[in-house]
Design a protein around this motif. Structure first.
Motif, PDB file in Angstrom:
ATOM      1  N   VAL A 334      -5.098  -2.476   9.435  1.00 55.14           N
ATOM      2  CA  VAL A 334      -4.129  -3.024   9.671  1.00 55.14           C
ATOM      3  C   VAL A 334      -3.364  -4.033   8.552  1.00 55.14           C
ATOM      4  CG1 VAL A 334      -2.682  -4.500  11.209  1.00 55.14           C
ATOM      5  CG2 VAL A 334      -4.215  -2.658  12.237  1.00 55.14           C
ATOM      6  N   TYR A 335      -4.387  -4.847   8.094  1.00 52.40           N
ATOM      7  CA  TYR A 335      -4.230  -5.685   7.056  1.00 52.40           C
ATOM      8  C   TYR A 335      -3.777  -4.793   5.772  1.00 52.40           C
ATOM      9  CZ  TYR A 335      -4.880  -8.988   3.231  1.00 52.40           C
ATOM     10  OH  TYR A 335      -4.602  -9.711   2.241  1.00 52.40           O
ATOM     11  N   HIS A 336      -4.389  -4.001   5.251  1.00 52.42           N
ATOM     12  CA  HIS A 336      -3.865  -3.143   4.247  1.00 52.42           C
ATOM     13  C   HIS A 336      -2.611  -2.353   4.408  1.00 52.42           C
ATOM     14  CE1 HIS A 336      -7.477  -3.778   1.713  1.00 52.42           C
ATOM     15  NE2 HIS A 336      -8.197  -3.715   2.614  1.00 52.42           N
ATOM     16  N   ILE A 337      -2.425  -2.001   5.594  1.00 51.96           N
ATOM     17  CA  ILE A 337      -1.052  -1.499   5.737  1.00 51.96           C
ATOM     18  C   ILE A 337      -0.006  -2.332   5.663  1.00 51.96           C
ATOM     19  CG2 ILE A 337       0.339  -0.050   7.700  1.00 51.96           C
ATOM     20  CD1 ILE A 337      -2.079   1.184   8.632  1.00 51.96           C
ATOM     21  N   ASN A 338      -0.176  -3.460   5.956  1.00 50.93           N
ATOM     22  CA  ASN A 338       1.027  -4.254   6.041  1.00 50.93           C
ATOM     23  C   ASN A 338       1.295  -4.808   4.552  1.00 50.93           C
ATOM     24  OD1 ASN A 338       2.228  -5.727   8.488  1.00 50.93           O
ATOM     25  ND2 ASN A 338       0.068  -5.177   8.991  1.00 50.93           N
ATOM     26  N   GLU A 339      -0.118  -4.820   3.746  1.00 43.86           N
ATOM     27  CA  GLU A 339       0.068  -5.111   2.272  1.00 43.86           C
ATOM     28  C   GLU A 339       0.939  -3.817   1.716  1.00 43.86           C
ATOM     29  OE1 GLU A 339      -1.303  -7.525   0.170  1.00 43.86           O
ATOM     30  OE2 GLU A 339      -1.112  -8.630   2.056  1.00 43.86           O
ATOM     31  N   ILE A 340       0.736  -2.726   2.043  1.00 42.20           N
ATOM     32  CA  ILE A 340       1.511  -1.568   1.547  1.00 42.20           C
ATOM     33  C   ILE A 340       2.904  -1.481   1.990  1.00 42.20           C
ATOM     34  CG2 ILE A 340       1.631   0.790   1.648  1.00 42.20           C
ATOM     35  CD1 ILE A 340      -1.128   1.124   1.876  1.00 42.20           C
ATOM     36  N   SER A 341       3.431  -2.012   3.191  1.00 46.34           N
ATOM     37  CA  SER A 341       4.697  -2.256   3.672  1.00 46.34           C
ATOM     38  C   SER A 341       5.458  -3.271   2.773  1.00 46.34           C
ATOM     39  CB  SER A 341       4.699  -2.515   5.055  1.00 46.34           C
ATOM     40  OG  SER A 341       4.175  -3.706   5.363  1.00 46.34           O
ATOM     41  N   GLN A 342       4.804  -4.291   2.158  1.00 44.47           N
ATOM     42  CA  GLN A 342       5.463  -5.062   1.331  1.00 44.47           C
ATOM     43  C   GLN A 342       5.371  -4.587  -0.173  1.00 44.47           C
ATOM     44  OE1 GLN A 342       3.462  -9.030   1.981  1.00 44.47           O
ATOM     45  NE2 GLN A 342       3.910  -8.950   4.339  1.00 44.47           N
ATOM     46  N   LEU A 348      -4.434   2.851   0.371  1.00 40.46           N
ATOM     47  CA  LEU A 348      -5.572   2.411   1.094  1.00 40.46           C
ATOM     48  C   LEU A 348      -6.809   2.499   0.340  1.00 40.46           C
ATOM     49  CD1 LEU A 348      -4.822   3.550   4.767  1.00 40.46           C
ATOM     50  CD2 LEU A 348      -4.619   1.165   3.872  1.00 40.46           C
ATOM     51  N   PRO A 349      -7.548   1.188   0.352  1.00 37.81           N
ATOM     52  CA  PRO A 349      -9.128   1.517  -0.187  1.00 37.81           C
ATOM     53  C   PRO A 349     -10.012   2.142   0.624  1.00 37.81           C
ATOM     54  CG  PRO A 349      -8.894  -0.611   0.812  1.00 37.81           C
ATOM     55  CD  PRO A 349      -7.358  -0.111   1.056  1.00 37.81           C
ATOM     56  N   PHE A 364      -4.033   9.311   4.673  1.00 32.26           N
ATOM     57  CA  PHE A 364      -2.660   8.189   4.710  1.00 32.26           C
ATOM     58  C   PHE A 364      -2.267   7.939   3.327  1.00 32.26           C
ATOM     59  CE2 PHE A 364      -0.769   4.102   4.363  1.00 32.26           C
ATOM     60  CZ  PHE A 364      -0.047   4.220   5.526  1.00 32.26           C
ATOM     61  N   ASN A 365      -3.234   8.139   2.319  1.00 31.79           N
ATOM     62  CA  ASN A 365      -2.956   7.962   0.901  1.00 31.79           C
ATOM     63  C   ASN A 365      -2.201   9.358   0.396  1.00 31.79           C
ATOM     64  OD1 ASN A 365      -4.074   5.505   0.485  1.00 31.79           O
ATOM     65  ND2 ASN A 365      -5.971   6.290   0.019  1.00 31.79           N
ATOM     66  N   GLU A 366      -2.677  10.616   1.082  1.00 31.99           N
ATOM     67  CA  GLU A 366      -2.000  11.670   0.870  1.00 31.99           C
ATOM     68  C   GLU A 366      -0.515  11.724   1.230  1.00 31.99           C
ATOM     69  OE1 GLU A 366      -1.607  15.293  -1.226  1.00 31.99           O
ATOM     70  OE2 GLU A 366      -3.269  13.773  -1.346  1.00 31.99           O
ATOM     71  N   MET A 367      -0.475  11.176   2.631  1.00 32.01           N
ATOM     72  CA  MET A 367       0.963  11.148   3.170  1.00 32.01           C
ATOM     73  C   MET A 367       1.764  10.167   2.336  1.00 32.01           C
ATOM     74  SD  MET A 367       1.827   9.437   6.617  1.00 32.01           S
ATOM     75  CE  MET A 367       1.632   7.827   5.968  1.00 32.01           C
ATOM     76  N   LEU A 368       1.179   9.138   1.552  1.00 28.20           N
ATOM     77  CA  LEU A 368       2.362   8.262   0.805  1.00 28.20           C
ATOM     78  C   LEU A 368       2.940   9.081  -0.246  1.00 28.20           C
ATOM     79  CD1 LEU A 368       0.176   4.833   0.848  1.00 28.20           C
ATOM     80  CD2 LEU A 368       2.311   5.425   2.170  1.00 28.20           C
ATOM     81  N   LYS A 369       1.935   9.926  -1.130  1.00 26.50           N
ATOM     82  CA  LYS A 369       2.414  10.820  -2.159  1.00 26.50           C
ATOM     83  C   LYS A 369       3.552  11.662  -1.846  1.00 26.50           C
ATOM     84  CE  LYS A 369      -2.277  10.550  -4.256  1.00 26.50           C
ATOM     85  NZ  LYS A 369      -3.551  11.243  -4.728  1.00 26.50           N
TER      86      LYS A 369
END
Length: 595
Positions: A334-342, A348-349, A364-369
């Motif tokens: 959850v912490y890293h996802i909020n970091e990505i949202s900003q 994600l690590p 999730f990383n593949e989805m971001l791409k």
């Protein structure tokens, strides 16, 4: 990682107003374990209680049978003593031939001594619950002998006994005296073996307490026995008098069968078995406290509840440990996802603690791409869809254009004096108009529906010329009732297309609407067409892309009627091929506003 500042979303997960995942898992595991254990406890208690009740019923009924056997045994013993007395010549002479000499002291002593001898030779003497024996002649001569009882007022008691006994009764009688409730009296009328006339009475005075204790021998001290009829109440435990009063009114007896009930007596539950003994006119009952019978079960349940509490505490501790093991990696994610949202990191690590979380992070990383590509593609698709909708709207034909064209055709037919074409075009126009107006309405007046049906029938008659005739029978008071739109036309169309069109020769179509009781009306569509060889199951009719002449219209109407009015409104079909086919349905005759 522990010193990282939590973003707003992460903090919101653990606000006081929100339930955290850790709390949910802990509560869910604890609740499930508690509910399962409580249900198993309740099932165990209910099942065991039922088994104990069945066993208790068998035990109490067995004890009742044992008591009844002992009572019957004693009654038989008492009844068997009487012939021994009657076989003594001295006693029989004194009863059959009463003489003043019988009242002499010496003669009375001889007779009473014979009575004592006879009694001592019977099994009753060993039981020690007989107080005394009376022999009373028709001349009121009383012979009395003591067995094991106390002294009693023989003269007064004998007169009271004579007044209480019916001389016409031939069976052994059981009674008590108003002045003496501590003793039970068994009496039998005596008749001469020579003349058959009544010659006296024989009465045995039984000590009630000794007799009931003998009958209750072997029964648990906490149980009690109750013998009763309207004038006799004998109780093995005098401390239960209050319970007995309630029990007598609560017992339900069925002929000579044993009755088993659970009764509330003085705020305590008792299992009671009772049976009527017709030979002496008494009802015997055995009662056992339910609390005593379930004592062992309750003791076991207390130990089980203690074990249950310990198990729940252990489950709660295990739930806390499990919830922490699950939620810690989720907190990091959850912490890293909020970091990505900003917009801080781009991916994600890796999550190496659990394989599933590692796979989730990779996905999730593949989805971001793919998000940017997907967003652009979706935007283009939305533009194409809007353009397609605009073209579709532009291609729709205005209904008013169709009406104007039909009116023009009708005007031209009228100009050349072709009345038939004129009427057909006008009818077709009215059909289209009613179909357009009724699209957004679920109900319509019956009169309006029949206008639509008449236009349709007229067009079909023009098509088939004189082949089809039609009869319409509708009570005027039903014309204002509201019915579902287009619920009659599909049946008329089915009758014409599937019944009358294939028929050789002329066909008859009948539309009949009947007012039914309780504000209902029944609609019948009848034809004399080819009919059905086998009545179809309307629900199983399937649509066909190759054959337009299916009965799919029946299926659709049947489903619509069921949804609107319930199962009773469904279509009913009866058919005799080439003679008569009828389809009907029943709906409320409602005159409310159509919607």
């Amino acid at each position: 990682m522990e010193n990282m500042k939590k973003p707003p979303f992460f903090s919101g997960v653990f606000q006081k107003n929100n339930l955290s995942l850790r709390t949910f898992i802990t509560a869910a595991v604890s609740l499930i374990v508690t509910v399962v254990l409580l249900c198993s406890t309740l099932f165990y208690y209910a099942r065991t209680s039922a088994l104990l009740k069945d066993n208790s019923q068998e035990s109490i009924v067995r004890q009742l049978n044992q008591v009844n056997d002992r009572i019957t045994e004693q009654i038989d013993s008492i009844d068997s003593v009487i012939p021994l007395f009657m076989s003594n010549n001295m006693i029989m002479d004194a009863l059959e031939s009463p003489h003043p000499s019988n009242k002499s002291v010496n003669n009375r002593f001889q007779i009473e001594r014979q009575m004592s001898y006879i009694y001592c030779s019977t099994p009753l003497s060993s039981k020690n619950f007989t107080n005394s024996i009376y022999l009373i002649g028709d001349d009121d001569t009383v012979f009395h002998t003591y067995t094991s009882g106390n002294l009693e007022a023989v003269s007064e008691k004998s007169q009271e006994l004579i007044a209480s006994i019916d001389e016409s009764e031939t069976r052994l009688m059981c009674l008590t005296l108003p002045s003496d409730h501590s003793n039970l009296y068994f009496a039998r009328n005596l008749f001469s073996s020579n003349t058959g006339r009544h010659i006296g009475l024989m009465i045995l005075n039984i000590d009630t307490d000794k007799w009931i204790q003998y009958c209750a021998k072997g029964i648990d001290p906490a149980w009690f026995i109750f013998l009763y009829n309207p004038s006799i109440h004998i109780l093995s435990n005098l401390e239960m008098e209050q319970q007995v009063e309630e029990m007598e009114s609560g017992i339900s007896l069925h002929s000579q069968d044993i009755s088993f009930q659970e009764l509330e007596l003085s705020d305590a539950s008792y299992y009671v078995a009772a049976q009527t003994l017709d030979e002496i006119g008494l009802t015997s009952a055995v009662a056992a406290p339910r609390k005593l019978l379930l004592k062992d079960l309750n003791d076991t349940l207390k130990s089980y509840l203690l074990l249950l509490s310990v198990t729940i505490l252990v489950a709660l501790a295990a739930a806390i440990i499990i919830s922490r093991a699950i939620t810690r990696p989720i907190e990091k994610m959850v912490y890293h996802i909020n970091e990505i949202s900003q917009g801080k990191p781009s991916t994600l690590p890796p999550m190496k603690l659990y394989h599933e979380f590692d796979v989730w992070a990779s996905s999730f990383n593949e989805m971001l791409k793919k998000l940017d590509t997907y967003y652009n593609d979706n935007f283009q698709k939305q533009l194409l869809l809007k353009n397609a909708e605009i073209h579709a709207l532009q291609s729709q034909m205005d209904p008013h254009f169709l009406f104007n064209v039909l009116n023009t055709i009708a005007w031209k037919a009228q100009m050349i004096d072709n009345e038939e074409i004129y009427q057909m075009v006008i009818s077709l126009g009215e059909l289209l108009k009613m179909n357009t107006i009724s699209r957004d309405r679920a109900f319509v007046e019956l009169e309006k529906e029949m206008e639509y049906v008449r236009f349709y029938i007229y067009l079909q008659q023009m098509r088939f010329e004189d082949k089809i005739s039609c009869s319409i029978q509708i009570p005027p008071e039903l014309l204002s009732c509201k019915i579902p739109c287009f619920c009659i036309q599909p049946l008329v169309e089915n009758a014409i297309v599937h019944g009358l069109e294939p028929k050789k020769g002329k066909g008859q179509l009948t539309i009949r609407i009947v007012k039914m009781p309780e504000n209902f009306m029944e609609i019948h569509i009848t034809d004399n067409g080819v009919g059905f060889e086998e009545i179809p199951d309307v629900r199983k009719i399937a649509s066909s892309t190759t054959d337009s002449h299916t009965h799919i219209g029946l299926k659709n109407l049947d489903k619509r009627l069921e949804l609107l009015f319930g199962e009773d409104a469904r279509l009913h079909i009866s058919s005799t091929p080439n003679i008569c086919t009828s389809i009907s349905f029943t709906i409320p005759a409602d005159k409310g506003d159509a919607s």
